[in-house]
Design an enzyme around this catalytic site. Structure first.
Site, PDB file in Angstrom:
ATOM      1  N   LYS A 246       0.779  -0.992   0.030  1.00  0.00           N
ATOM      2  CA  LYS A 246      -0.004   0.102   0.085  1.00  0.00           C
ATOM      3  C   LYS A 246       0.987   1.394  -0.013  1.00  0.00           C
ATOM      4  O   LYS A 246       0.566   2.177  -0.838  1.00  0.00           O
ATOM      5  CB  LYS A 246      -0.939   0.031   1.193  1.00  0.00           C
ATOM      6  CG  LYS A 246      -1.840  -1.181   1.273  1.00  0.00           C
ATOM      7  CD  LYS A 246      -2.903  -0.862   2.437  1.00  0.00           C
ATOM      8  CE  LYS A 246      -2.128  -0.972   3.656  1.00  0.00           C
ATOM      9  NZ  LYS A 246      -1.649  -2.264   4.130  1.00  0.00           N
TER      10      LYS A 246
ATOM     11  N   ARG B  19      -9.462   1.244   8.905  1.00  0.00           N
ATOM     12  CA  ARG B  19      -9.254  -0.444   9.351  1.00  0.00           C
ATOM     13  C   ARG B  19     -10.299  -1.142   9.866  1.00  0.00           C
ATOM     14  O   ARG B  19     -10.054  -2.242  10.008  1.00  0.00           O
ATOM     15  CB  ARG B  19      -7.735  -0.379  10.022  1.00  0.00           C
ATOM     16  CG  ARG B  19      -6.622  -1.093   9.331  1.00  0.00           C
ATOM     17  CD  ARG B  19      -5.392  -1.060  10.147  1.00  0.00           C
ATOM     18  NE  ARG B  19      -4.440  -1.661  10.125  1.00  0.00           N
ATOM     19  CZ  ARG B  19      -3.107  -1.234   9.512  1.00  0.00           C
ATOM     20  NH1 ARG B  19      -3.136   0.227   9.245  1.00  0.00           N
ATOM     21  NH2 ARG B  19      -2.136  -1.788   9.624  1.00  0.00           N
TER      22      ARG B  19
ATOM     23  N   ARG C 170      11.320  -6.930   4.504  1.00  0.00           N
ATOM     24  CA  ARG C 170      11.159  -5.401   4.734  1.00  0.00           C
ATOM     25  C   ARG C 170      12.446  -5.081   5.314  1.00  0.00           C
ATOM     26  O   ARG C 170      12.551  -5.332   6.467  1.00  0.00           O
ATOM     27  CB  ARG C 170       9.990  -5.255   5.272  1.00  0.00           C
ATOM     28  CG  ARG C 170       9.485  -3.692   5.054  1.00  0.00           C
ATOM     29  CD  ARG C 170       8.104  -3.099   5.127  1.00  0.00           C
ATOM     30  NE  ARG C 170       7.398  -4.083   5.896  1.00  0.00           N
ATOM     31  CZ  ARG C 170       5.955  -3.835   6.037  1.00  0.00           C
ATOM     32  NH1 ARG C 170       5.351  -3.203   5.253  1.00  0.00           N
ATOM     33  NH2 ARG C 170       5.258  -4.187   6.898  1.00  0.00           N
TER      34      ARG C 170
ATOM     35  N   ARG D 227      11.321  -3.383  10.879  1.00  0.00           N
ATOM     36  CA  ARG D 227      10.014  -3.093  11.963  1.00  0.00           C
ATOM     37  C   ARG D 227      10.001  -4.046  13.013  1.00  0.00           C
ATOM     38  O   ARG D 227      10.077  -5.557  12.699  1.00  0.00           O
ATOM     39  CB  ARG D 227       8.927  -3.027  11.117  1.00  0.00           C
ATOM     40  CG  ARG D 227       8.744  -1.457  10.453  1.00  0.00           C
ATOM     41  CD  ARG D 227       7.565  -1.482   9.580  1.00  0.00           C
ATOM     42  NE  ARG D 227       6.272  -1.874  10.098  1.00  0.00           N
ATOM     43  CZ  ARG D 227       5.147  -1.715   9.557  1.00  0.00           C
ATOM     44  NH1 ARG D 227       4.875  -1.371   8.275  1.00  0.00           N
ATOM     45  NH2 ARG D 227       4.080  -2.183  10.106  1.00  0.00           N
TER      46      ARG D 227
ATOM     47  N   ARG E 266      -0.892 -10.000  12.604  1.00  0.00           N
ATOM     48  CA  ARG E 266      -1.527  -8.975  11.841  1.00  0.00           C
ATOM     49  C   ARG E 266      -2.350  -9.232  10.795  1.00  0.00           C
ATOM     50  O   ARG E 266      -3.490  -8.666  10.214  1.00  0.00           O
ATOM     51  CB  ARG E 266      -0.463  -7.919  11.305  1.00  0.00           C
ATOM     52  CG  ARG E 266       0.331  -7.191  12.475  1.00  0.00           C
ATOM     53  CD  ARG E 266       1.604  -6.709  12.062  1.00  0.00           C
ATOM     54  NE  ARG E 266       1.724  -5.877  11.147  1.00  0.00           N
ATOM     55  CZ  ARG E 266       2.612  -5.761  10.110  1.00  0.00           C
ATOM     56  NH1 ARG E 266       3.715  -6.428  10.336  1.00  0.00           N
ATOM     57  NH2 ARG E 266       2.666  -4.750   9.206  1.00  0.00           N
TER      58      ARG E 266
END
Ligand code: AMP
Length: 284
Positions: free
Chosen positions: A64, A141, A175, A219, A230
């Site tokens: 996103k 969300r 990531r 992260r 998540r």
């Protein structure tokens, strides 16, 4: 903490906070409910003269941020990621940040009141700088957040990015972020075979330039267990948001065909944003 308490005061409900922030954004006629088959999307700039008000939905790790940020440059509107607002609060060392750390690091959602307060402050700051329009990433969300947003402004289009779950997990684990320039990279080399009629997906790593290599961080919520949590929470709380916008005829489903080189031109095509626009924006 004071910000949280303020939200529960009747004179300063989440509604009034966000309504105030969006007061100069279009509170215009409702957008007619319609579906957006390819080639029938709204134009990038509304005829009434305001900039786009788009939302990007999609599971954690789907990309996103990558696509919303590219489109924000192309369309000259701010890209507002509530995850970034939350991380700024965590890094600020504020009491609120300390309170949020556990929630975020466990992959849970921050309360609607807190996220709306952070978003309102960001919108107010942008308003002060003359910003108009937005691409929201990571908000709404929950259906409650979507309802609140609906009460205060008109969303033109909701882009729902999709990738198979196996790819999402690999992408989150690969990531990396440069702790100096803040750019996102990905060290994962993804090659997932097609299954049950769906095509395979290949994504080359997105490696950092030499000056970022020694500054890469991961992260805290990109560990395998937290990513799975998540994803579970997304399916539970955020998938109903897709239904909410599908019911309004605003949802554009986009199955990412691969990495940025193949997905970006395809996304521009389905959004009716031609290459000419892109060249102009790069040249600007
Ligand atoms: P993201 O970068 O979008 O994955 O967001 C990181 C974390 O920030 C999420 O796991 C949540 O804890 C929190 N967060 C971001 N946006 C929202 C939202 N709209 N509602 C609740 N929590 C959020």
């Amino acid at each position: 903490m004071a910000a949280v308490i303020r939200l529960f005061r009747p004179s300063s409900s989440p509604f009034s906070l966000i309504r105030r922030s969006l007061s100069t954004a279009a509170v215009t006629e409702p957008v007619k409910s319609q579906t957006y088959p390819q080639n029938h999307l709204p134009p990038a700039v509304d005829p009434k003269g305001r900039n786009v008000q788009w939302v990007f939905l999609g599971c954690p790790g789907v990309g996103k941020g990558t696509y919303a940020s590219r489109l924000s440059t192309l369309l000259s509107v701010p890209h507002i990621a509530t995850g970034d607002l939350v991380r700024e609060e965590l890094n600020s060392g504020s009491n609120l940040g300390k309170q949020l750390a556990d929630i975020v690091n466990q992959g849970k959602l921050v309360s609607d009141e807190i996220i709306i307060s952070l978003l309102s402050k960001r919108l107010e700051a942008g308003e002060g700088k003359g910003e108009s329009g937005f691409i929201l990433d990571g908000f709404p969300r929950t259906v409650r957040q979507a309802e609140i947003l609906d009460e205060v402004t008109n969303i033109d289009l909701v882009v729902n990015l999709k990738l198979p779950e196996r790819v999402l997990i690999e992408k989150c684990l690969g990531r990396r972020i440069c702790n100096q320039c803040g750019k996102n990279f990905n060290v994962a080399s993804i090659n997932v075979k097609g299954e049950n009629g769906s095509p395979g997906i290949s994504m080359a790593p997105l490696l950092p330039p030499p000056q970022c290599v020694s500054k890469l961080i991961t992260r805290a919520d990109d560990t395998e267990d937290v990513v799975k949590e998540r994803l579970r929470i997304y399916n539970d709380k955020s998938q109903p948001v897709e239904d909410f916008y599908r019911g309004q005829g605003k949802l554009l489903e986009f199955d990412l065909p691969g990495g940025i080189p193949v997905s970006w031109p395809k996304l521009l095509e389905v959004l009716n944003l031609d290459e000419q626009d892109e060249k102009q924006s790069v040249a600007a």
